[in-house]
Design an enzyme around this catalytic site. Structure first.
Site, PDB file in Angstrom:
ATOM      1  CG  HIS A 114      -1.674  -1.336   1.297  1.00  0.00           C
ATOM      2  ND1 HIS A 114      -2.679  -1.754   0.463  1.00  0.00           N
ATOM      3  CD2 HIS A 114      -1.449  -2.356   2.153  1.00  0.00           C
ATOM      4  CE1 HIS A 114      -3.068  -2.976   0.807  1.00  0.00           C
ATOM      5  NE2 HIS A 114      -2.334  -3.366   1.826  1.00  0.00           N
ATOM      6  CD  GLU A 151      -1.922  -3.971   5.024  1.00  0.00           C
ATOM      7  OE1 GLU A 151      -1.308  -4.913   4.480  1.00  0.00           O
ATOM      8  OE2 GLU A 151      -3.121  -3.704   4.764  1.00  0.00           O
ATOM      9  CG  HIS A 206       0.899  -7.006   2.406  1.00  0.00           C
ATOM     10  ND1 HIS A 206       0.187  -5.906   1.968  1.00  0.00           N
ATOM     11  CD2 HIS A 206       1.622  -7.430   1.348  1.00  0.00           C
ATOM     12  CE1 HIS A 206       0.473  -5.679   0.702  1.00  0.00           C
ATOM     13  NE2 HIS A 206       1.333  -6.591   0.297  1.00  0.00           N
ATOM     14  CD  GLU A 288      -1.375 -10.254   4.653  1.00  0.00           C
ATOM     15  OE1 GLU A 288      -1.366  -9.436   5.598  1.00  0.00           O
ATOM     16  OE2 GLU A 288      -1.870 -10.001   3.545  1.00  0.00           O
TER      17      GLU A 288
END
Length: 324
Positions: A114, A151, A206, A288
């Protein structure tokens, strides 16, 4: 549950049956820490999510990870300053000269999932791009903790910490974005940045946005894809080795257990629907690091001291992979 992860369509979230934590046990044995145990799990990714709607497999077949690295890349006890702040941002083109070290001549690309300013450019990030198997959004805003920690801030902080650790080992480190552009890059461009750099390893950072009670980390591996511009067949096996080494070191350094809701307790998941993996021609995985929507995982993800451990665990996995 509302999931806002980047290059992802959220996969079905299902609770795995309790079983051996393959990754954790392998890391313990290889690290010589037979008396140490991971905490019990109490209880998706940018180009992410936890599902197989686009042809990905929800979990990889359990397999013992490769041995953990024998030499650490840095201290797991950050200074008080490091606990709350990471190394200062640099533009991707302003990488520091590589130091002498075991990774001299190696190129590592870190892909912080992101972008903190994606939220101001929803029209741009919602446009569709081709990821080989289908088309999907350029990027997303990412998820956040219930208290609002984004995040995108987490991924950049861990990326900066990793860059500092890996450069000390002599690697040339590039970031796909460093808060140096208004949005993105799009998931297809993220893959191409690693390809253009001829990276020896690429890791996309992430944190998940799953339901409360879902805890732990998982590493996402590319599945074999040959469609459109996507052809992962040459990088599936080296990417798996990279992912296994990262998973084993992440358990060992952070003490965090593999996911209790995806991956069958292995901490490894294979997917074929993520553009960041489908379009990569070099070894690449996603991690993650935890679930931002679970209060216990969120307490870790918002801790500077824990983020330093996360950065070290991922970095040691990369060092282990690159040193063979």
């Amino acid at each position: 549950m509302v999931y806002t992860g980047p290059d992802f369509d959220p996969p079905p979230q299902r609770r795995s049956r309790r079983g051996p934590l393959t990754v954790a046990l392998a890391a313990l044995v290889c690290g010589g820490l037979l008396g140490w145990g991971v905490y019990a799990a109490t209880g998706s990714t940018d180009d992410k999510g936890t599902g197989a709607e686009a042809g990905g497999s929800p979990s990889a077949a359990p397999r013992t990870p490769s041995p953990a690295a024998s030499s650490p890349v840095g201290s797991v006890s950050p200074s008080a300053e490091d606990e709350e702040s990471s190394p200062a941002p640099r533009t991707p083109s302003a990488s520091a000269p590589a130091a002498a070290g075991p990774l001299k001549g190696k190129v590592v690309v870190i892909d912080p999932g992101h972008n903190p300013t994606n939220v101001k450019h929803t029209a741009e990030i919602n446009r569709q791009v081709d990821v080989g198997t289908h088309r999907k959004e350029c990027d997303t805003t990412g998820t956040s903790t219930n208290d609002g920690y984004p995040e995108a801030e987490f991924t950049l902080d861990v990326a900066h910490r990793m860059r500092a650790l890996l450069e000390k080992q002599g690697a040339t480190v590039k970031l796909t974005q460093d808060r140096d552009r208004p949005f993105g890059p799009c998931v297809d461009e993220r893959a191409r940045i690693g390809n253009a750099a001829k990276a020896n390893a690429v890791v996309s950072i992430h944190a998940d946005g799953s339901g409360a009670g879902n805890r732990g980390f998982h590493v996402i591996l590319p599945g074999p894809v040959n469609a459109g511009e996507a052809d992962t067949r040459a990088v599936v096996e080296p990417s798996r080795e990279l992912g296994e080494r990262i998973a084993g070191n992440f358990v060992r350094v952070t003490g965090t257990a593999p996911s209790n809701y995806i991956g069958g307790g292995t901490g490894l998941v294979t997917r074929k629907d993520l553009g960041g993996l489908n379009l990569s021609t070099v070894p690449k995985v996603f991690i993650e690091c935890g679930n931002m929507r679970d209060s216990k995982d969120a307490a870790l993800l918002t801790s500077g001291a824990w983020r330093q451990k996360a950065a070290q665990g991922i970095s040691e996995g990369i060092v282990s992979f690159l040193r063979g």
